[in-house]
Structure formats: C-alpha cells, structure tokens
Write a protein that holds these residues in place. Sequence first.
Motif, PDB file in Angstrom:
ATOM      1  N   TYR A   1       0.841  -1.200   0.000  1.00 42.64           N
ATOM      2  CA  TYR A   1       0.000   0.000   0.000  1.00 42.64           C
ATOM      3  C   TYR A   1       0.873   1.246   0.000  1.00 42.64           C
ATOM      4  N   GLU A   2       0.482   2.221  -0.785  1.00 44.29           N
ATOM      5  CA  GLU A   2       1.134   3.537  -0.777  1.00 44.29           C
ATOM      6  C   GLU A   2       0.033   4.586  -0.683  1.00 44.29           C
ATOM      7  N   VAL A   3       0.132   5.454   0.282  1.00 42.38           N
ATOM      8  CA  VAL A   3      -0.864   6.509   0.462  1.00 42.38           C
ATOM      9  C   VAL A   3      -0.160   7.834   0.731  1.00 42.38           C
ATOM     10  N   LYS A   4      -0.912   8.901   0.586  1.00 39.79           N
ATOM     11  CA  LYS A   4      -0.332  10.223   0.805  1.00 39.79           C
ATOM     12  C   LYS A   4      -0.502  10.680   2.257  1.00 39.79           C
ATOM     13  N   TYR A   5      -1.594  10.300   2.876  1.00 37.10           N
ATOM     14  CA  TYR A   5      -1.885  10.754   4.236  1.00 37.10           C
ATOM     15  C   TYR A   5      -2.129   9.573   5.163  1.00 37.10           C
ATOM     16  N   ILE A   6      -1.827   9.758   6.431  1.00 39.08           N
ATOM     17  CA  ILE A   6      -1.957   8.653   7.393  1.00 39.08           C
ATOM     18  C   ILE A   6      -3.408   8.203   7.549  1.00 39.08           C
ATOM     19  N   TYR A   7      -4.357   9.131   7.430  1.00 36.29           N
ATOM     20  CA  TYR A   7      -5.750   8.707   7.562  1.00 36.29           C
ATOM     21  C   TYR A   7      -6.148   7.789   6.402  1.00 36.29           C
ATOM     22  N   GLU A   8      -5.530   7.953   5.245  1.00 34.26           N
ATOM     23  CA  GLU A   8      -5.800   7.050   4.132  1.00 34.26           C
ATOM     24  C   GLU A   8      -5.322   5.635   4.457  1.00 34.26           C
ATOM     25  N   MET A   9      -4.187   5.535   5.142  1.00 31.33           N
ATOM     26  CA  MET A   9      -3.692   4.221   5.552  1.00 31.33           C
ATOM     27  C   MET A   9      -4.660   3.580   6.544  1.00 31.33           C
ATOM     28  N   ALA A  10      -5.199   4.395   7.444  1.00 32.93           N
ATOM     29  CA  ALA A  10      -6.175   3.882   8.392  1.00 32.93           C
ATOM     30  C   ALA A  10      -7.393   3.326   7.658  1.00 32.93           C
ATOM     31  N   LEU A  11      -7.859   4.029   6.631  1.00 29.61           N
ATOM     32  CA  LEU A  11      -9.015   3.561   5.852  1.00 29.61           C
ATOM     33  C   LEU A  11      -8.691   2.271   5.108  1.00 29.61           C
ATOM     34  N   VAL A  12      -7.482   2.139   4.601  1.00 30.49           N
ATOM     35  CA  VAL A  12      -7.046   0.919   3.925  1.00 30.49           C
ATOM     36  C   VAL A  12      -7.073  -0.265   4.885  1.00 30.49           C
ATOM     37  N   VAL A  13      -6.526  -0.064   6.067  1.00 29.18           N
ATOM     38  CA  VAL A  13      -6.482  -1.144   7.061  1.00 29.18           C
ATOM     39  C   VAL A  13      -7.883  -1.509   7.519  1.00 29.18           C
ATOM     40  N   ILE A  14      -8.728  -0.532   7.762  1.00 25.11           N
ATOM     41  CA  ILE A  14     -10.120  -0.806   8.165  1.00 25.11           C
ATOM     42  C   ILE A  14     -10.827  -1.603   7.095  1.00 25.11           C
ATOM     43  N   GLU A  15     -10.696  -1.196   5.842  1.00 27.98           N
ATOM     44  CA  GLU A  15     -11.361  -1.896   4.739  1.00 27.98           C
ATOM     45  C   GLU A  15     -10.828  -3.321   4.591  1.00 27.98           C
ATOM     46  N   LYS A  16      -9.543  -3.488   4.765  1.00 23.50           N
ATOM     47  CA  LYS A  16      -8.926  -4.813   4.625  1.00 23.50           C
ATOM     48  C   LYS A  16      -9.430  -5.811   5.671  1.00 23.50           C
ATOM     49  N   TYR A  17      -9.688  -5.332   6.872  1.00 21.93           N
ATOM     50  CA  TYR A  17     -10.045  -6.226   7.972  1.00 21.93           C
ATOM     51  C   TYR A  17     -11.489  -6.095   8.428  1.00 21.93           C
ATOM     52  N   LYS A  18     -12.382  -5.654   7.553  1.00 24.01           N
ATOM     53  CA  LYS A  18     -13.811  -5.582   7.874  1.00 24.01           C
ATOM     54  C   LYS A  18     -14.365  -6.977   8.045  1.00 24.01           C
TER      55      LYS A  18
END
Length: 54
Positions: A37-54
Amino acid sequence: MQHTDKILAGAINAGLQSGFIMREGQSLYSLSDIPTYEVKYIYEMALVVIEKYK
C-alpha cells in the motif's frame, strides 16, 4: 539507506504486507520492491487497514 527503509525492505522481502506514507521529504528505497500500500496521508492508511479487515 535509512533505518526505516531497511525495515520496509525487510518486511517486503519476508513476504509481509507493507505500507508507505508518502510524506514530504520521504521516498522509497529505489532498490526495494514496492510496498503493498502507498498513500499520501496517514488517515488514508487507516481507511485501507479498516477496509482490509472488515
């Protein structure tokens, strides 16, 4: 190579999922594989992790 570059490169080489937050002045180590994963902002990484582990 900075310490964080070594950690990221090691995680990728070990087959782990990895992420990189593209902060100002930071870049990926050119000889390393790209992270999962590559993101510009830390909150985007949080959204990626949340979506991955729903």
